[in-house]
Design a protein around this motif. Sequence first.
Motif, PDB file in Angstrom:
ATOM      1  N   MET A 164       0.841  -1.193   0.000  1.00  0.00           N
ATOM      2  CA  MET A 164       0.000   0.000   0.000  1.00  0.00           C
ATOM      3  C   MET A 164       0.880   1.248   0.000  1.00  0.00           C
ATOM      4  O   MET A 164       1.853   1.313   0.744  1.00  0.00           O
ATOM      5  N   ARG A 165       0.561   2.224  -0.881  1.00  0.00           N
ATOM      6  CA  ARG A 165       1.322   3.480  -0.932  1.00  0.00           C
ATOM      7  C   ARG A 165       0.405   4.621  -0.538  1.00  0.00           C
ATOM      8  O   ARG A 165      -0.711   4.719  -1.018  1.00  0.00           O
ATOM      9  N   LEU A 166       0.893   5.512   0.335  1.00  0.00           N
ATOM     10  CA  LEU A 166       0.083   6.645   0.755  1.00  0.00           C
ATOM     11  C   LEU A 166       0.927   7.906   0.659  1.00  0.00           C
ATOM     12  O   LEU A 166       2.104   7.883   1.053  1.00  0.00           O
ATOM     13  N   HIS A 167       0.313   8.980   0.144  1.00  0.00           N
ATOM     14  CA  HIS A 167       1.014  10.266   0.188  1.00  0.00           C
ATOM     15  C   HIS A 167       0.410  11.045   1.341  1.00  0.00           C
ATOM     16  O   HIS A 167      -0.744  11.444   1.274  1.00  0.00           O
ATOM     17  N   LEU A 168       1.173  11.211   2.416  1.00  0.00           N
ATOM     18  CA  LEU A 168       0.665  11.971   3.555  1.00  0.00           C
ATOM     19  C   LEU A 168       1.502  13.230   3.671  1.00  0.00           C
ATOM     20  O   LEU A 168       2.714  13.152   3.906  1.00  0.00           O
ATOM     21  N   GLY A 169       0.847  14.390   3.445  1.00  0.00           N
ATOM     22  CA  GLY A 169       1.624  15.629   3.391  1.00  0.00           C
ATOM     23  C   GLY A 169       2.576  15.527   2.214  1.00  0.00           C
ATOM     24  O   GLY A 169       2.199  15.107   1.119  1.00  0.00           O
ATOM     25  N   THR A 170       3.861  15.828   2.459  1.00  0.00           N
ATOM     26  CA  THR A 170       4.822  15.760   1.362  1.00  0.00           C
ATOM     27  C   THR A 170       5.575  14.431   1.371  1.00  0.00           C
ATOM     28  O   THR A 170       6.516  14.243   0.631  1.00  0.00           O
ATOM     29  N   ARG A 171       5.167  13.479   2.242  1.00  0.00           N
ATOM     30  CA  ARG A 171       5.929  12.242   2.375  1.00  0.00           C
ATOM     31  C   ARG A 171       5.209  11.053   1.751  1.00  0.00           C
ATOM     32  O   ARG A 171       3.986  10.960   1.781  1.00  0.00           O
ATOM     33  N   LEU A 172       6.019  10.123   1.240  1.00  0.00           N
ATOM     34  CA  LEU A 172       5.449   8.872   0.731  1.00  0.00           C
ATOM     35  C   LEU A 172       5.598   7.799   1.809  1.00  0.00           C
ATOM     36  O   LEU A 172       6.700   7.573   2.319  1.00  0.00           O
ATOM     37  N   VAL A 217       8.953   3.341   5.231  1.00  0.00           N
ATOM     38  CA  VAL A 217       8.447   2.000   4.919  1.00  0.00           C
ATOM     39  C   VAL A 217       8.124   1.235   6.205  1.00  0.00           C
ATOM     40  O   VAL A 217       8.908   1.234   7.160  1.00  0.00           O
ATOM     41  N   MET A 218       6.948   0.617   6.196  1.00  0.00           N
ATOM     42  CA  MET A 218       6.504  -0.132   7.378  1.00  0.00           C
ATOM     43  C   MET A 218       6.095  -1.533   6.983  1.00  0.00           C
ATOM     44  O   MET A 218       5.659  -1.756   5.855  1.00  0.00           O
ATOM     45  N   VAL A 219       6.191  -2.468   7.944  1.00  0.00           N
ATOM     46  CA  VAL A 219       5.696  -3.824   7.695  1.00  0.00           C
ATOM     47  C   VAL A 219       4.462  -4.013   8.565  1.00  0.00           C
ATOM     48  O   VAL A 219       4.523  -3.794   9.786  1.00  0.00           O
ATOM     49  N   ASN A 220       3.366  -4.425   7.954  1.00  0.00           N
ATOM     50  CA  ASN A 220       2.145  -4.635   8.725  1.00  0.00           C
ATOM     51  C   ASN A 220       2.157  -6.060   9.321  1.00  0.00           C
ATOM     52  O   ASN A 220       1.558  -6.988   8.763  1.00  0.00           O
ATOM     53  N   ALA A 221       2.867  -6.188  10.444  1.00  0.00           N
ATOM     54  CA  ALA A 221       2.994  -7.508  11.088  1.00  0.00           C
ATOM     55  C   ALA A 221       1.614  -7.994  11.543  1.00  0.00           C
ATOM     56  O   ALA A 221       1.307  -9.182  11.498  1.00  0.00           O
ATOM     57  N   TRP A 222       0.781  -7.074  11.970  1.00  0.00           N
ATOM     58  CA  TRP A 222      -0.561  -7.400  12.446  1.00  0.00           C
ATOM     59  C   TRP A 222      -1.346  -8.129  11.346  1.00  0.00           C
ATOM     60  O   TRP A 222      -1.937  -9.188  11.575  1.00  0.00           O
ATOM     61  N   ALA A 223      -1.310  -7.564  10.107  1.00  0.00           N
ATOM     62  CA  ALA A 223      -2.065  -8.174   8.994  1.00  0.00           C
ATOM     63  C   ALA A 223      -1.440  -9.511   8.596  1.00  0.00           C
ATOM     64  O   ALA A 223      -2.156 -10.489   8.353  1.00  0.00           O
ATOM     65  N   ILE A 224      -0.116  -9.565   8.545  1.00  0.00           N
ATOM     66  CA  ILE A 224       0.560 -10.808   8.136  1.00  0.00           C
ATOM     67  C   ILE A 224       0.221 -11.933   9.126  1.00  0.00           C
ATOM     68  O   ILE A 224      -0.047 -13.067   8.726  1.00  0.00           O
ATOM     69  N   GLN A 225       0.204 -11.593  10.401  1.00  0.00           N
ATOM     70  CA  GLN A 225      -0.021 -12.612  11.428  1.00  0.00           C
ATOM     71  C   GLN A 225      -1.500 -13.031  11.553  1.00  0.00           C
ATOM     72  O   GLN A 225      -1.830 -13.918  12.320  1.00  0.00           O
ATOM     73  N   ARG A 226      -2.363 -12.370  10.762  1.00  0.00           N
ATOM     74  CA  ARG A 226      -3.780 -12.751  10.729  1.00  0.00           C
ATOM     75  C   ARG A 226      -4.197 -13.179   9.327  1.00  0.00           C
ATOM     76  O   ARG A 226      -5.398 -13.307   9.048  1.00  0.00           O
ATOM     77  N   ASP A 227      -3.244 -13.380   8.449  1.00  0.00           N
ATOM     78  CA  ASP A 227      -3.569 -13.667   7.056  1.00  0.00           C
ATOM     79  C   ASP A 227      -4.005 -15.129   6.905  1.00  0.00           C
ATOM     80  O   ASP A 227      -3.233 -16.044   7.202  1.00  0.00           O
ATOM     81  N   PRO A 228      -5.263 -15.373   6.400  1.00  0.00           N
ATOM     82  CA  PRO A 228      -5.754 -16.753   6.288  1.00  0.00           C
ATOM     83  C   PRO A 228      -4.933 -17.606   5.323  1.00  0.00           C
ATOM     84  O   PRO A 228      -4.999 -18.829   5.369  1.00  0.00           O
ATOM     85  N   GLU A 229      -4.136 -16.952   4.486  1.00  0.00           N
ATOM     86  CA  GLU A 229      -3.292 -17.741   3.583  1.00  0.00           C
ATOM     87  C   GLU A 229      -2.209 -18.509   4.365  1.00  0.00           C
ATOM     88  O   GLU A 229      -1.725 -19.545   3.927  1.00  0.00           O
ATOM     89  N   TYR A 230      -1.828 -17.980   5.503  1.00  0.00           N
ATOM     90  CA  TYR A 230      -0.725 -18.605   6.256  1.00  0.00           C
ATOM     91  C   TYR A 230      -1.160 -19.180   7.598  1.00  0.00           C
ATOM     92  O   TYR A 230      -0.411 -19.937   8.214  1.00  0.00           O
TER      93      TYR A 230
END
Length: 446
Positions: free
Chosen positions: A1-9, A332-345
């Motif tokens: 996911m990419r977000l432009h918040l203010g002047t930062r990506l 850059v961030m890693v969404n550990a919360w989503a990965i650890q709840r992903d039904p694929e894994y």
Amino acid sequence: MRLHLGTRLWIVLSSPSVAKEFLKDHDIIYATRDMLAVTQTGSYGRQDMVWAPYGNHWRMMRKLCVRELLSNARLDALYGLRQREVRSMVSRLYLKRGVAINVAEDVMLIMFNIVTSMLWGGTLEEGSRARITMEFRQAMNKIVNILATPNVSDFFPALAKLDLQGIDRQVKKLISWFDQLFEYIIQQRRKMVPGEGEVSGTEKESSKDFLQVLLKIIDEANPKIPFNETHLKGLYLDMMGAGTETSSSTVEWAMAELMKHPEKLKKTQQELDQVVGTNNIVEESHLPKLHYLNAVLKEVLRLHPVAPLLVPRHASETCILGGYLVPEGAKVMVNAWAIQRDPEYWEEPLEFRPERFLVPSSEWDYNGKDFRYIPFGSGRRICVGIPMAERMIPYLLGTLLHSFEWELPEGVIEVDLSDCFGLELKKKVALVAIPKPRLSDPRLYD
Ligand code: HEM
């Protein structure tokens, strides 16, 4: 996911394979943390460890932590301090038996006591220790609240100098308070005679608290370890900031999940009774045999990782991640919360099932090698406090469950497990519960 918040990506990664590219294959490119406007001021100008850019200073701090402070030998030698704090918590809770308490508050207090006692041991007298611990905790709370406040300077770095919300001024005031406190503690320690205030009263090297170890390193002035008092203060802020709230929040989530699932609570207590006995108290030496309790904690950190997005990193150069171009300067961030709840894994990912971690122990650990499970991060900037967390958290949780039964206050039908998602994952509604002694011998609560 990419977000432009203010002047930062901002880029959020949500799959184990891209997390691996980011945290392992291109680890060096992302080994510096992304700064918030306040963390420059709040980290002695990045002279601490958490916010230090990747490089020689960070390497020195990390090595010191791993070899001198958080080694198995040092942590084992400081068990007496943790034991004293946990025992005094049990006595305090015994006095509050039958009364509804805010679990997070009590657990936070004990975590504070445990961590500060390892940081400066017996440097402060009992009276001033209690007062200073309380003031320290209030100041840390203020910092946590400030960090949770959206700051215009983070979205528009060009405006940072104006400090439009006055956030930087508040942080400066707090840091100056911490600075005076650390100065005072250092002075007190320097006045003490050798052996005074030590865990065992001996001068055994491994039983020295962190302050003794670090002052010795400063005094030796080894040019290969250019560690000074400012670094010491930065490191202390890191340990208090990164070590207390994370650990107490995990214990609160664990208590909440177990109270929501009485059959799992019963299983945990049965194991404690078998391993520890009912006429005895939990000791850290019991922990390796408490397999179910350890599985409970792994499951809690899967569903409720305290740093759901880990700690954001800074792209030091342009790089391809998951087939997409990530420009230099992106956050850059890693969404550990989503990965650890992903039904694929994960099978039935939203279910609280500690049993999934009862497979042979080598398969799941906290070392961040399997990118489906990364509550402590991964790579060279993985949490340095894992050995401390692995001792403190199950010891405290095991004691709370072995010494007491926990009931909900009258009128509360079930535990609320909703959370507030942010850089920190907190319980939305604090867990309030009533402790009832479950050991037959009242002397075990002295
Ligand atoms: C439940 C307990 C804890 C959790 C879930 C946790 C989680 C984390 C995470 C996710 C990171 C960032 C990792 C990355 O960027 O890949 C981190 C870093 C860190 N943690 Fe922990 N932590 C916990 C307890 C502790 C404790 C007890 C200490 C105290 C010694 C501690 C000290 C640190 C420090 C100093 C860093 C920065 C390391 C560096 O930048 O090199 N943490 N932690």
